[in-house]
Design a protein around this motif. Structure first.
Motif, PDB file in Angstrom:
ATOM      1  N   GLY A  29       0.500  -1.335   0.210  1.00  0.00           N
ATOM      2  CA  GLY A  29      -0.217   0.337   0.577  1.00  0.00           C
ATOM      3  C   GLY A  29       0.681   1.060   0.225  1.00  0.00           C
ATOM      4  N   TRP A  30       1.880   1.517   0.704  1.00  0.00           N
ATOM      5  CA  TRP A  30       2.925   2.477   1.104  1.00  0.00           C
ATOM      6  C   TRP A  30       2.733   2.492  -0.593  1.00  0.00           C
ATOM      7  CZ3 TRP A  30       2.640   5.802   3.952  1.00  0.00           C
ATOM      8  CH2 TRP A  30       1.679   5.655   5.770  1.00  0.00           C
ATOM      9  N   ASP A  31       3.789   1.657  -1.207  1.00  0.00           N
ATOM     10  CA  ASP A  31       4.247   2.042  -2.579  1.00  0.00           C
ATOM     11  C   ASP A  31       3.481   2.807  -3.674  1.00  0.00           C
ATOM     12  OD1 ASP A  31       6.460   1.325  -3.511  1.00  0.00           O
ATOM     13  OD2 ASP A  31       6.054  -0.210  -5.320  1.00  0.00           O
ATOM     14  N   PHE A  40       1.434  13.492   1.373  1.00  0.00           N
ATOM     15  CA  PHE A  40       1.028  14.936   2.232  1.00  0.00           C
ATOM     16  C   PHE A  40       1.764  15.443   3.040  1.00  0.00           C
ATOM     17  CE2 PHE A  40      -0.518  12.891   5.766  1.00  0.00           C
ATOM     18  CZ  PHE A  40      -0.101  13.519   6.551  1.00  0.00           C
ATOM     19  N   TRP A  41       2.159  14.386   3.776  1.00  0.00           N
ATOM     20  CA  TRP A  41       3.651  14.665   4.871  1.00  0.00           C
ATOM     21  C   TRP A  41       4.975  15.483   4.204  1.00  0.00           C
ATOM     22  CZ3 TRP A  41       3.009   9.997   2.703  1.00  0.00           C
ATOM     23  CH2 TRP A  41       3.659   8.935   1.931  1.00  0.00           C
ATOM     24  N   ASP A  42       5.034  15.236   2.434  1.00  0.00           N
ATOM     25  CA  ASP A  42       6.478  15.327   2.180  1.00  0.00           C
ATOM     26  C   ASP A  42       6.570  16.807   1.456  1.00  0.00           C
ATOM     27  OD1 ASP A  42       8.548  13.830   0.117  1.00  0.00           O
ATOM     28  OD2 ASP A  42       7.873  15.644  -0.501  1.00  0.00           O
ATOM     29  N   GLY A  85      18.709   6.619   4.724  1.00  0.00           N
ATOM     30  CA  GLY A  85      16.996   6.405   5.262  1.00  0.00           C
ATOM     31  C   GLY A  85      16.636   4.911   4.845  1.00  0.00           C
ATOM     32  N   LEU A  86      15.829   5.260   5.342  1.00  0.00           N
ATOM     33  CA  LEU A  86      15.323   3.459   5.182  1.00  0.00           C
ATOM     34  C   LEU A  86      14.065   3.838   4.897  1.00  0.00           C
ATOM     35  CD1 LEU A  86      16.080   0.604   5.940  1.00  0.00           C
ATOM     36  CD2 LEU A  86      15.228   1.203   8.373  1.00  0.00           C
ATOM     37  N   ASP A  87      13.533   2.653   3.831  1.00  0.00           N
ATOM     38  CA  ASP A  87      12.262   2.499   3.374  1.00  0.00           C
ATOM     39  C   ASP A  87      11.135   1.346   2.890  1.00  0.00           C
ATOM     40  OD1 ASP A  87       9.407   5.521   2.804  1.00  0.00           O
ATOM     41  OD2 ASP A  87       9.357   3.795   1.866  1.00  0.00           O
ATOM     42  N   ILE A  88      10.335   1.380   3.102  1.00  0.00           N
ATOM     43  CA  ILE A  88       9.950  -0.216   2.434  1.00  0.00           C
ATOM     44  C   ILE A  88       8.942  -0.036   1.385  1.00  0.00           C
ATOM     45  CG2 ILE A  88       7.238   0.082   3.233  1.00  0.00           C
ATOM     46  CD1 ILE A  88       7.607  -2.771   4.900  1.00  0.00           C
ATOM     47  N   ALA A 119      13.711  -1.498   3.574  1.00  0.00           N
ATOM     48  CA  ALA A 119      13.633  -2.843   4.354  1.00  0.00           C
ATOM     49  C   ALA A 119      12.599  -2.637   5.339  1.00  0.00           C
ATOM     50  CB  ALA A 119      15.026  -2.740   6.161  1.00  0.00           C
ATOM     51  N   ASP A 120      11.644  -3.418   6.023  1.00  0.00           N
ATOM     52  CA  ASP A 120      11.229  -3.001   6.712  1.00  0.00           C
ATOM     53  C   ASP A 120      11.164  -2.616   8.234  1.00  0.00           C
ATOM     54  OD1 ASP A 120       8.407  -2.594   8.901  1.00  0.00           O
ATOM     55  OD2 ASP A 120       8.040  -5.133   8.239  1.00  0.00           O
ATOM     56  N   PHE A 121      11.477  -1.543   8.900  1.00  0.00           N
ATOM     57  CA  PHE A 121      11.586  -0.685  10.609  1.00  0.00           C
ATOM     58  C   PHE A 121      11.043  -1.938  11.356  1.00  0.00           C
ATOM     59  CE2 PHE A 121      10.364   1.363  14.061  1.00  0.00           C
ATOM     60  CZ  PHE A 121      11.702   1.748  14.718  1.00  0.00           C
ATOM     61  N   TYR A 138       9.998  11.382  11.615  1.00  0.00           N
ATOM     62  CA  TYR A 138       8.435  11.920  11.229  1.00  0.00           C
ATOM     63  C   TYR A 138       7.967  11.846  10.455  1.00  0.00           C
ATOM     64  CZ  TYR A 138       6.466  15.905   8.211  1.00  0.00           C
ATOM     65  OH  TYR A 138       6.158  16.753   7.474  1.00  0.00           O
ATOM     66  N   THR A 139       6.405  11.870  10.851  1.00  0.00           N
ATOM     67  CA  THR A 139       5.402  11.117  10.758  1.00  0.00           C
ATOM     68  C   THR A 139       5.697   9.499  10.689  1.00  0.00           C
ATOM     69  OG1 THR A 139       5.900  11.894   8.234  1.00  0.00           O
ATOM     70  CG2 THR A 139       4.770  13.264   9.822  1.00  0.00           C
ATOM     71  N   PHE A 140       6.755   9.332  11.139  1.00  0.00           N
ATOM     72  CA  PHE A 140       6.791   7.312  10.844  1.00  0.00           C
ATOM     73  C   PHE A 140       5.854   7.174  11.902  1.00  0.00           C
ATOM     74  CE2 PHE A 140       8.865   3.078  11.269  1.00  0.00           C
ATOM     75  CZ  PHE A 140       8.417   2.592  10.091  1.00  0.00           C
TER      76      PHE A 140
HETATM   77  C1  LIG Z   1       3.765   8.988   6.235  1.00  0.00           C
HETATM   78  S1  LIG Z   1       5.079   8.953   5.370  1.00  0.00           S
HETATM   79  C2  LIG Z   1       6.746   9.323   6.182  1.00  0.00           C
HETATM   80  C3  LIG Z   1       7.350   8.828   6.968  1.00  0.00           C
HETATM   81  C4  LIG Z   1       8.994   9.209   6.649  1.00  0.00           C
HETATM   82  N1  LIG Z   1       9.604  10.117   8.021  1.00  0.00           N
HETATM   83  C5  LIG Z   1       8.940  10.917   5.706  1.00  0.00           C
HETATM   84  O1  LIG Z   1       8.886  11.414   6.273  1.00  0.00           O
HETATM   85  O2  LIG Z   1       8.650   9.708   4.452  1.00  0.00           O
HETATM   86  C6  LIG Z   1       5.502   7.118   6.064  1.00  0.00           C
HETATM   87  C7  LIG Z   1       6.820   6.500   5.047  1.00  0.00           C
HETATM   88  O3  LIG Z   1       7.180   5.370   6.230  1.00  0.00           O
HETATM   89  C8  LIG Z   1       6.553   4.736   5.066  1.00  0.00           C
HETATM   90  N2  LIG Z   1       6.912   2.605   5.356  1.00  0.00           N
HETATM   91  C9  LIG Z   1       6.050   2.186   6.317  1.00  0.00           C
HETATM   92  N3  LIG Z   1       5.288   1.641   6.337  1.00  0.00           N
HETATM   93  C10 LIG Z   1       6.972   1.091   6.886  1.00  0.00           C
HETATM   94  C11 LIG Z   1       7.921   0.451   7.209  1.00  0.00           C
HETATM   95  N4  LIG Z   1       7.505  -1.019   7.791  1.00  0.00           N
HETATM   96  N5  LIG Z   1       9.598   0.245   7.193  1.00  0.00           N
HETATM   97  C12 LIG Z   1       9.482   1.210   6.142  1.00  0.00           C
HETATM   98  N6  LIG Z   1       9.331   1.874   5.889  1.00  0.00           N
HETATM   99  C13 LIG Z   1       8.079   2.229   5.880  1.00  0.00           C
HETATM  100  C14 LIG Z   1       6.204   4.599   3.606  1.00  0.00           C
HETATM  101  O4  LIG Z   1       6.774   4.597   3.048  1.00  0.00           O
HETATM  102  C15 LIG Z   1       6.644   5.817   3.855  1.00  0.00           C
HETATM  103  O5  LIG Z   1       6.939   6.516   3.092  1.00  0.00           O
END
Ligand SMILES: C[S@@+](CC[C@H](N)C(=O)[O-])C[C@H]1O[C@@H](n2cnc3c(N)ncnc32)[C@H](O)[C@@H]1O
Length: 227
Positions: A29-31, A40-42, A85-88, A119-121, A138-140
């Motif tokens: 879903g995040w992709d 919107f957070w960006d 910078g980590l992201d799924i 990676a999955d956080f 930030y918003t995670f």
């Molecule tokens: C609301 S956003 C913002 C968070 C991040 N601090 C940012 O500003 O991009 C949430 C982000 O977390 C990523 N995300 C969601 N679940 C995740 C997970 N389990 N592990 C790593 N990243 C994840 C999403 O793809 C998205 O880019």
């Protein structure tokens, strides 16, 4: 880090579409959210509150070592840390890597210090066993339902070094509590205390002095130190 310069607002219909994407497909879903630009957070630029904190000298952040978090370029440039910078989301990561190619001159010292990893956080472990000196959220925290906040806290504690700093830019404050489902989920500054548990001290807590138009009253910067 989207490329547009406008300050995004949290349009309700966008939020509902994003929520549905996550409900239908928790794995990818995040992709889809990144593909459809429901981000919107960006703000498409550095977070002013983070910039203010790092330039203020209010917290004695380390100047060598490793950091984890969004705004990786700003952290690497201002603190000199090797920053991950980590992201799924592969799309989100590609977006970040593309931005790295046109890094502004004033942040160019970050070149060579920033990497973006998929990676999955929640299951991520530091590859070489070297924990982080600084982690930035930030918003995670608000991207997941409150039931997952203790898991978030355990993982943060597992990834940071003793003496390390956790920077939490708390946003968006002021969301309705009743009949409301995220993301973003309702958040109050106190919500971080229980998930982090024992072994943390709050070293900084301030409403940012510089806030983007439309975000007044919705942000708070809190820094925690791992004892
Ligand atoms: C609301 S956003 C913002 C968070 C991040 N601090 C940012 O500003 O991009 C949430 C982000 O977390 C990523 N995300 C969601 N679940 C995740 C997970 N389990 N592990 C790593 N990243 C994840 C999403 O793809 C998205 O880019």
């Amino acid at each position: 880090m989207a490329s547009s310069k406008h300050v995004p607002t949290m349009r309700n219909d966008d939020r509902l579409v994003a929520r549905k994407l996550l409900q239908d497909n928790p794995m990818h879903g995040w992709d889809e959210i990144w593909k459809k630009r429901l981000t919107f957070w960006d703000v498409g630029d550095v977070q002013l509150a983070l910039q203010e904190l790092l330039q203020s000298g209010s917290v004695d952040f380390p100047r060598t070592g490793r950091a984890l978090g969004y705004d990786a370029v700003l952290i690497a440039a201002k603190l000199g840390l090797e920053t991950v910078g980590l992201d799924i989301s592969p799309v989100g990561l590609q977006n970040a890597r593309d931005k790295l190619k046109s890094i502004p001159e004033d942040l160019s010292s970050a070149i060579g210090k920033v990497t973006f990893d998929e990676a999955d956080f929640f299951t991520y472990s530091v590859p070489d066993g070297q924990n982080y000196d600084v982690i930035y959220d930030y918003t995670f925290f608000v991207a997941f339902p409150p039931e997952r906040r203790n898991e978030w806290g355990r993982q943060i504690s597992a990834l940071i070094k003793p003496g390390g700093y956790l920077i939490t830019l708390i946003f968006p404050l002021g969301l309705p509590l009743e009949d409301y489902h995220g993301p973003p989920f309702h958040v109050e500054p106190e919500d971080y205390i229980e998930p982090l548990g024992q072994g943390w001290e709050k070293v900084y807590d301030k409403i940012p002095g510089i806030v983007r138009e439309g975000r007044e009253g919705t942000e708070r910067m809190v820094v925690w130190r791992r004892i």
